[in-house]
Design an enzyme around this catalytic site. Sequence first.
Site, PDB file in Angstrom:
ATOM      1  N   ASP A 264       0.858  -1.183   0.000  1.00  0.00           N
ATOM      2  CA  ASP A 264       0.000   0.000   0.000  1.00  0.00           C
ATOM      3  C   ASP A 264       0.896   1.235   0.000  1.00  0.00           C
ATOM      4  O   ASP A 264       1.873   1.315   0.763  1.00  0.00           O
ATOM      5  CB  ASP A 264      -0.902   0.000   1.235  1.00  0.00           C
ATOM      6  CG  ASP A 264      -1.844   1.193   1.254  1.00  0.00           C
ATOM      7  OD1 ASP A 264      -2.954   1.054   0.722  1.00  0.00           O
ATOM      8  OD2 ASP A 264      -1.452   2.245   1.802  1.00  0.00           O
ATOM      9  N   ILE A 265       0.590   2.218  -0.866  1.00  0.00           N
ATOM     10  CA  ILE A 265       1.359   3.463  -0.919  1.00  0.00           C
ATOM     11  C   ILE A 265       0.999   4.312   0.298  1.00  0.00           C
ATOM     12  O   ILE A 265      -0.186   4.579   0.559  1.00  0.00           O
ATOM     13  CB  ILE A 265       1.072   4.223  -2.222  1.00  0.00           C
ATOM     14  CG1 ILE A 265       1.459   3.371  -3.446  1.00  0.00           C
ATOM     15  CG2 ILE A 265       1.825   5.557  -2.253  1.00  0.00           C
ATOM     16  CD1 ILE A 265       1.109   3.990  -4.778  1.00  0.00           C
ATOM     17  N   GLU A 307      -4.892   2.416  -4.069  1.00  0.00           N
ATOM     18  CA  GLU A 307      -3.433   2.379  -3.993  1.00  0.00           C
ATOM     19  C   GLU A 307      -2.921   1.077  -3.397  1.00  0.00           C
ATOM     20  O   GLU A 307      -1.757   0.988  -3.004  1.00  0.00           O
ATOM     21  CB  GLU A 307      -2.921   3.577  -3.169  1.00  0.00           C
ATOM     22  CG  GLU A 307      -3.177   3.508  -1.680  1.00  0.00           C
ATOM     23  CD  GLU A 307      -4.575   3.982  -1.276  1.00  0.00           C
ATOM     24  OE1 GLU A 307      -4.762   4.248  -0.083  1.00  0.00           O
ATOM     25  OE2 GLU A 307      -5.469   4.085  -2.144  1.00  0.00           O
TER      26      GLU A 307
END
Length: 386
Positions: A264-265, A307
Amino acid sequence: MANITTQPYRLPLQNKLFGLSAVIFAGLIAFLLFFYMSFSNSLEKEKKAQSKHLTESASGMVSYFHELSLTGQLSDDVAKKYAMEALKESTYSNNGYFWISTLDGKILLQPYKPELVGMSLLDWQYTDGSYPFRDIERDERKNGGWVNYLWSKNDSLEQFPKIGYVLYFEPWDWLVGTGIYIDDMEKNVFWTVAKASGMLLFGFVLFISSAIITINYFVNQLSEQSVRDSLTKLYTKRFLEEVIPGMLENEKRHNRALAVIFLDIDHFKKINDTYGHHCGDKVLQTVANVMMECTRTGDYCIRYGGEEFVIIGPCDDNKNVIAVAERIRKSVANLAFNHDGIEFTVTLSAGIALHEHHNTSFDETLINADMKLYYAKENGRNRVAF
């Protein structure tokens, strides 16, 4: 992850196409069998009709010479002689010829076996000792028509089944006929039908193959579009749902664990809010490219949503899985983005879980990887939790 070659997986739509292809080819074979039987029967009828037509033509030739004798242009004996010579020379095909006998059975013309001329058909004996022509009544012989019998071939003493058509020419007391050897006819029919079937099969196979290749191409294109994220070009969550049953079965068969990396960003919402969604899309695309560069061909990189990303692949060594996740994390951290002259960087967090086939379902493995991801974020982000 591990240095293992994985097999490509076909999507359900592609499996259905292969099934349809099998059904088409099965139908083609059934059609060819039907075509072979129908065409064979038609050819046999045509061969018999041809034999009848030839006998009628021969009888017409005899009538012609008889007319010449009636008009005095030829004597009766000369007319008979010319008629016999004409029929003697009128051989056709491989073993086709005309023969003449009297109603009482005396052989007058036998082109390929002249030694039989003068003998009586009534004395023709089968190998079992019977005399078949003696069983045919005089009136029956006079009526002519179809007759089945055994006769030796030109180059053999062995007797073969034959079917002939006979016409009686009453003015000269002649029985004129010609016949077809059954085995020759069947062989001829077989090769004629085989050639026709072969050409038909080739045409069908060429057409169907071209159609299947074309359809498969478009199916692949549609399949790719349906399971590829249009922005990042990674696989979608739908693809994960379709491919995972086959992967689980394959890894279970090879007694290998399946590794799941959930990524996950970090603070991605802040990027969208600060620099705009267009800039956020560029970040997603760049991170996706890094993921594809840092994983092997057999691994599957999936945009799970927003994301969030998932990487799945076979695993023989936990250290290799961690190394892949760390390689992606560091590569992303080293990226530099620019928006209207403002540079910024991004980081990501990752959680790793291994799917043990005898312990958990794959959904539970995804949840475990997600929990590890949550743990990484809770402990400072920009890190990998295993």
